[in-house]
Design an enzyme around this catalytic site. Structure first.
Site, PDB file in Angstrom:
ATOM      1  N   ASP A  65       2.249   5.879   4.165  1.00 38.10           N
ATOM      2  CA  ASP A  65       2.711   5.216   2.939  1.00 38.10           C
ATOM      3  C   ASP A  65       3.751   6.043   2.196  1.00 38.10           C
ATOM      4  O   ASP A  65       3.993   5.820   1.002  1.00 38.10           O
ATOM      5  CB  ASP A  65       1.516   4.959   2.007  1.00 38.10           C
ATOM      6  CG  ASP A  65       0.749   3.702   2.389  1.00 38.10           C
ATOM      7  OD1 ASP A  65       1.168   3.028   3.351  1.00 38.10           O
ATOM      8  OD2 ASP A  65      -0.270   3.401   1.741  1.00 38.10           O
ATOM      9  N   ASP A 124     -14.426   4.454   0.248  1.00 39.85           N
ATOM     10  CA  ASP A 124     -15.310   4.850   1.342  1.00 39.85           C
ATOM     11  C   ASP A 124     -16.775   4.646   0.988  1.00 39.85           C
ATOM     12  O   ASP A 124     -17.555   4.109   1.768  1.00 39.85           O
ATOM     13  CB  ASP A 124     -15.036   6.303   1.733  1.00 39.85           C
ATOM     14  CG  ASP A 124     -14.889   7.223   0.520  1.00 39.85           C
ATOM     15  OD1 ASP A 124     -15.234   6.792  -0.601  1.00 39.85           O
ATOM     16  OD2 ASP A 124     -14.443   8.365   0.688  1.00 39.85           O
TER      17      ASP A 124
END
Length: 523
Positions: free
Chosen positions: A125, A278
């Protein structure tokens, strides 16, 4: 002259009487309530630590970690004999990683697995064109060597890491992969990592995720990294192992793990509603009935933040995110019909409330506010058993995972107390969903910079930058605790001033930026 002195004395006496009246009628009752609230939180944390210690001792004595209950070797032998290795996707999310991209890409490309059954996916990114070009060149180098590597770059950073991982799974070439392996940009797995982890999932259809341990390559970089190692070793050695052994749930650490892709899809995929995507995924997958296993014998090298600025941003995300997720998921956990009552209690009370909120709050409010305030308000008695013995026991249990650093115990206590200021603030922001609740700042990594600038790295920053170096909250707390220490030394008969002076010094040390490392070449 005598009238003036008498008048001043009279005013001073009146002020003292007024303060005493306010202290007795207003401050003392409030402080008394705060004291016993902190005592209650301290006992909750104490019981939780004793419980986890008991579980770990049983595991050690009996020699039965949950990971040893699976016949991994037999599954691996069967795969190699039949040539039935499942297809894997290895994802490496990164963002402007100028120092570590070569390490992570190289380590992933050296993983031992049949070439036709593995895809390395670099999810870059990066917005810095130079870094992007360098990462593409590194990927091209490995592609030319025959590695099945895919470079992906998004036009935006929607969803941050969660968005990148989600979009990576949606690629056409990933559709026939059974498992996905995730490594952050600074993680360097050993070549045999897949051989030691994937067989758990292949041989057990109810397992959704395998988590490996972290191994810190720069733990000896400075005192701050040594202290971080002590905290994280406890997390892996105790918290993760206990969760894996008892109810087969623990939080995914976001990296150094292998997921069954079907488990991710059953859980609803990656979501960016908090900064701990996560943990969010792990909780949702667990509510769907998936089991997890922690493999503490397999470790992956990675880097600890060695600058205080990077560490502070990381701790804000790690403290704010779980509190925010706790708020969002409590009702869902309570109403979930698929999991047992025991697992619900573990998730809501132990995993979230005690470890992610109470642990921060009791450290800051009790040890940094209430105990020092009791020095100034003699009407509130502070029991030594609650102020000294229970915290000391909790501390010893927390540091048991790193025997080599036991001589740093006092420094660890003082540093953790200072950091509890930021963690408490972050947890409150997460619960209230206030500003900065979704703040995502990638933890700065130095990679080989640590070694190449070894002679330039110092415990003390060499340049004075007022905006970066002076931390106002720590400065205020340092002044407060210094005043309490001086007051205690002057008017009290105990020796609480020893602790207060030390803690004040810790706050001042961090307030003026004398912590962590400093690399002059960094911007």
């Amino acid at each position: 002259m005598r009238n003036t002195i008498f008048h001043k004395t009279e005013i001073t006496g009146s002020l003292c009487d007024l303060w005493k009246e306010i202290r007795v009628n207003l401050v003392a009752p409030f402080l008394y309530i705060a004291l016993w609230a902190c005592v209650a939180m301290s006992l909750m944390l104490f019981v939780e630590r004793l419980y986890m210690t008991a579980v770990i001792l049983c595991v050690k004595v009996l020699g039965k970690k949950r990971s040893t209950q699976y016949n991994v070797e037999l599954v691996l032998q069967r795969m190699e004999k039949n040539g039935s290795h499942p297809k894997l996707l290895v994802q490496i999310p990164m963002y402007n990683e100028s120092e570590v991209y070569k390490l992570s890409i190289g380590a992933a490309c050296r993983l031992l697995w049949p070439t036709e059954q593995i895809i390395i996916q670099v999810l870059d990114d990066s917005t810095d064109q130079v870094i992007k070009t360098n990462v593409m060149a590194e990927c091209k180098k490995w592609q030319d060597q025959g590695v099945n590597l895919m470079y992906e770059n998004r036009a935006n950073r929607n969803g941050y890491k969660a968005g990148a991982l989600r979009e990576g799974l949606q690629k056409q070439y990933a559709s026939d992969c059974e498992y996905v392996v995730i490594f952050d940009a600074d993680f360097q797995p050993e070549p045999n990592f897949l051989m030691k982890t994937v067989p758990y999932l292949v041989g057990n259809n109810k397992l959704g995720m395998v988590q490996a341990r972290w191994k810190f390559v720069n733990a000896d970089e400075c005192l701050m990294t040594r202290l971080q190692e002590m905290s994280l070793n406890y997390h892996f050695s105790v918290e993760q192992e206990v969760g894996s052994t008892t109810c087969q749930f623990f939080g995914f650490n976001g990296t150094a793990g292998v997921w069954r892709i079907r488990a991710i899809k059953d859980a609803g995929g990656w979501k960016e509603r908090t900064t701990v995507e996560d943990m969010d995924l792990a909780v949702r997958a667990s509510l769907q009935g998936w089991k997890f296993v922690f493999v503490g014998d397999v470790s992956v090298k990675n880097e600890l933040p060695s600058t205080f600025k990077a560490y502070r941003f990381q701790q804000h995300r790690w403290s704010c995110g779980p509190a925010n997720l706790f708020k969002k998921m409590t009702k869902e956990i309570m109403l979930c019909p698929r999991v047992s009552v025991w697992k619900k209690i573990h998730l809501i009370y132990a995993f979230f409330f005690v470890r992610k909120i109470i642990a921060h709050w009791v450290t800051f409010f009790f040890y940094c506010l209430v105990i020092p305030a009791c020095v100034l308000v003699p009407e509130v008695h502070l029991p030594k058993a609650l102020a000294i013995y229970i915290p000391a026991t909790i501390t010893i249990l927390n540091t048991g995972g790193t025997p080599r650093s036991l001589h740093l115990l006092v420094f660890w206590i003082l540093f953790e107390n200072v950091m509890s200021l930021h963690r408490t603030k972050a947890a409150i922001i997460g619960l209230l969903e206030a500003s900065r609740v979704n703040e995502w700042i990638v933890t700065e990594k130095l990679g080989n910079t640590n070694q190449s600038n070894k002679s330039k790295v110092s415990f003390f920053k060499s340049r004075f930058r007022c905006g970066e170096r002076i931390h106002k909250l720590e400065l205020v707390m340092g002044v407060f605790m210094l005043y309490c220490a001086l007051y205690n030394m002057q008017y009290c008969n105990d020796h609480m001033f020893v602790y207060l002076f030390l803690q004040s010094g810790a706050f001042f040390t961090i307030a003026f930026g004398f912590v962590g490392t400093f690399v002059p070449s960094m911007k």
